[in-house]
Design a protein around this motif. Sequence first.
Motif: not given
Lengths: 341, 657
Positions: A203-209
């Motif tokens: 989740v943390f990896a994807m949430i920037s997008r």
Amino acid sequence: MIAANPIELAVGNMVRRVLHIIREEDVSLTSSAIPGVSVESDDDESDSKSSYSAAAIAAANRSALRAPSLHNLLESIPDPVKTPEAPAASVGDSDSKSRSGDRNSVSWKLKHNVIEGITELLQDLDDYHTHVAEQALEHIHQNEVILTLGRSRSLLKFLLEAKKKRSFQVVVAEGAPRYQGHTLAKELAEKGLQTTVITDSAVFAMISRVNMVIIGAHAVMANGGVLAPVGMHMVALAARRHAVPFVVLAGVHKLCPQYPHKPYTLLNDMKSPAEVVEFGELSECFAAGTGDHTTYVVNPTFDYIPPDLVSIFITDTGGHNPSYVYRLIAEYYSPEDYFLQ
Amino acid sequence: MDSRRRAPVIGPKVRQVGFVTPNADSPGEGVMEKEAGNLTTNSPTPVTIAPTRPVIEIPHSLKADPVAVPSPSHRRGNEVDIPSAPTASYNPNDSVLDGSSLPSSKGGSTINDVYGSLVSESVAESSPLGRPTGSTVGAFAERVKQKTSDSAIGSAVIDGGVASGKPGKGSKANNRGIPALSSSDAKSSEAPADGSKPLKERTSKAERRAKQEADRAAKLAGKGTGGGAGGDPNAQTKNSKGKKDNAPEKKSVQAPEKKGSDKSSENQKKKEVPAPRLQFDDKERVAKSKRRSLVEQTETKNRVELFRHLPQFVYGTQLPSLEAKFFQDDAMHPHPAVYQVGLQYLTGDIVGGNARCVAMLMALRSMIIDYETPPEKTLVRDLVTRTNNHVNFLITCRPLSISMGNAIRLLKAKIAKLDPSLPEAEAKASLIADIDTFMLEKIVFADKEIVKHAVTKIRDGDVVLTHGYSSVVEMILVRAKEMGKKFRVVVIDSRPKLEGRRLLRSLLSKDIHCTYTHTNAVPYIMQEVTRVFLGAASVLANGTVYARVGTACVAMVAHSCGVPVMICCETYKFHERVQLDSITSNELGDPDALVKVAGRKESALEGWADNEHLQLLNLTYDATPADYVSMIITELGMVPPTSVPVILREYRKEPAV
């Protein structure tokens, strides 16, 4: 019922709603006949005195006061009405109707109004998905990426409603250990929404997008905090870090007038560790050691999200700030009912 | 203006990819420079010959034509191609080899770029491969080449190589790589399509092309391409790769819009060199590459758009072809030890930064022991080529980790520094000693130091939380237990790898009190935790911690609860590149691993590949921002994340171990 499953706060909420309706109706009725109210009520009381037991008389006496006790108010109403369950309420309605002939007109009016209120409540319960979904177009725009975790029916309807006019993508986190995210992703993809399934750890990896996080709540507490399936707190923290709006969908029936003092312990439900680790695996691990210590496997069901992490609540009555929740509570519940026996 | 310039010079064969300024000073270059810089260094491949071969094959670039068009349509084509591109890059042998030699400008450049970037990406999640390839040896070779007429070619190659920089920036990279070498045909075809930028490229390319043709002719006459075929393609690939990295000098800046051309350049490259890359739209090339590739891989059907710059294969398709080819007696065939390690990576038998690095070094060590310099070749260059080949093979099996990339870079630097006059046996002995020293100092002793520092941070009554499996953290906890400290451990696990169970097992066998749970429950359990120890795959120059996916979530929650987060990482894993989020560089794992849920017979996601709207994403790594980290424990001591670039600069000035 509440004692049976304390975490299902909606049950308590419904009870409170009904109680509130009853109180409200009573207050409005009594206040509408102010000059003659005392006389009327006395009359009522005297009438009822003749037909009820001594306990009822005592209750009737109490009812002469401006703030009648609930017990008194509903004395003449059969018990089923008190339960918040829909079928019971309808039974209660019919019962009360059948007995209406026995009451005098004021009590009858009260009951009638209460029954109307409860029917409305039932309808709201059935429809709230639709009302929440109607607001979808205001919040979801073209080519957005929405993140969610697990599965929620109101969320599903919300997204499908928005899909009718806008095209966007959804990233669904699995939602261990129940993995309901898989089901939601399948449903969304079948309806033609571009969906990506990720693990909760990503989740943390994807949430920037991601443009927006939308989740469904299990319950909303009096301070605006949210009880949601486990994993949501992490998502909320990540959303705040990346300044992504965190939207919570909740029907008004999920609003709970209680304050979460120790939410992780008191408002949680520990499930079987078997969902996290299969028994075989764990026993293998145990075999490796001497077993001096017990190994704990933790499997909480709910997460508590503090109100400062929530951007907005979308309810069937519109969008609200977490700080506004206390007003909603005042509107739907009576203070006397905050603590049910 | 470009057309005017090129008119007299250029021949129809020259193809421009991206935009190239006459003096290679286009603005794009700046970007490319950066990217090239990322790749680090100029990693010119030692092989000198590479460029010629690809050049010859360029003519096929017919395909490139449609692709070359820099217009949006071209780009669109590229978009379509891109998925295959990433794949291609992953074929280690092919990708590296071919990529480097891909001259095809049009698509070539993009392909090269994508290729290069992919390779670099895979290599160490940050172009370690690109770099190691280059490093000193590359630079040396580069210089040598520059002097010859190959320079034009070299630059072309370099451009391609450079492009590899960041696949994400894709088009740009691609353009770079290709333009130089792209076959003249491609160039010409592209030229008209390209805008002003390509015109510039064409001009320079034309010049280079002319040189290349001349060189090629000379080379063909000079060497038997057949004999050196095995070595050459590889060499060329490496060369081109290295050149790509060195592109900055001559690079033709490929306009970023050349994304589309990437694909075409890849196609181009394929034709020029044994094309390992699979280009979906080029059936011929796909077939060709399949024939030549050592490993067969099929790309997954549903790829996530956001990650198109990373390769993704259908897992499980590589193994059978690898096994089948084991007994082929191919000059390109890797040494058995390397082969074995590659298979172990593929199946997941060896995981973890340290383990993989050690395994690889041991395999390369045996390769060096068995190495014999072939006649007419110098040990230095041939060995580097050989090493590159093997590393490419390993990349095919699994993208390199950053630790591996750093180790390779050092090894190549050592090889390059060898005194050419040394007899073979001595040279080999010195290399082996270097490898041994590296492993001993940088891994074994470093771990001991880290453990020594870290156990001082565990006090009686502590509740220590850790995520996944890290060899260093395991050592720390075991040591603390041996010292008699009273503490308990919380192990966090995450899907789909579930590495935490391995740690749980080993801790339980040492009678450490453990709690086990999954990532979602971290905020719940964090209330009881006093310390968080995490391992890392690497720490980047801006303090970002690059570690197993899920680490960022754990660090974030710990930070919000005020729990100190300690990263335990050896300094050899540090890396100069910077990364802001987990998307720009990552490793995509097998998406099918998400489908199966333990304890359930069926999954809701069965048949996900058939639904074009549904994609599964299985990330392997994520980037934890530096402000979540309280301190990094290294063998040099306990430092804050801001000290990482200082350590990189002060302690790693020379590639010397």
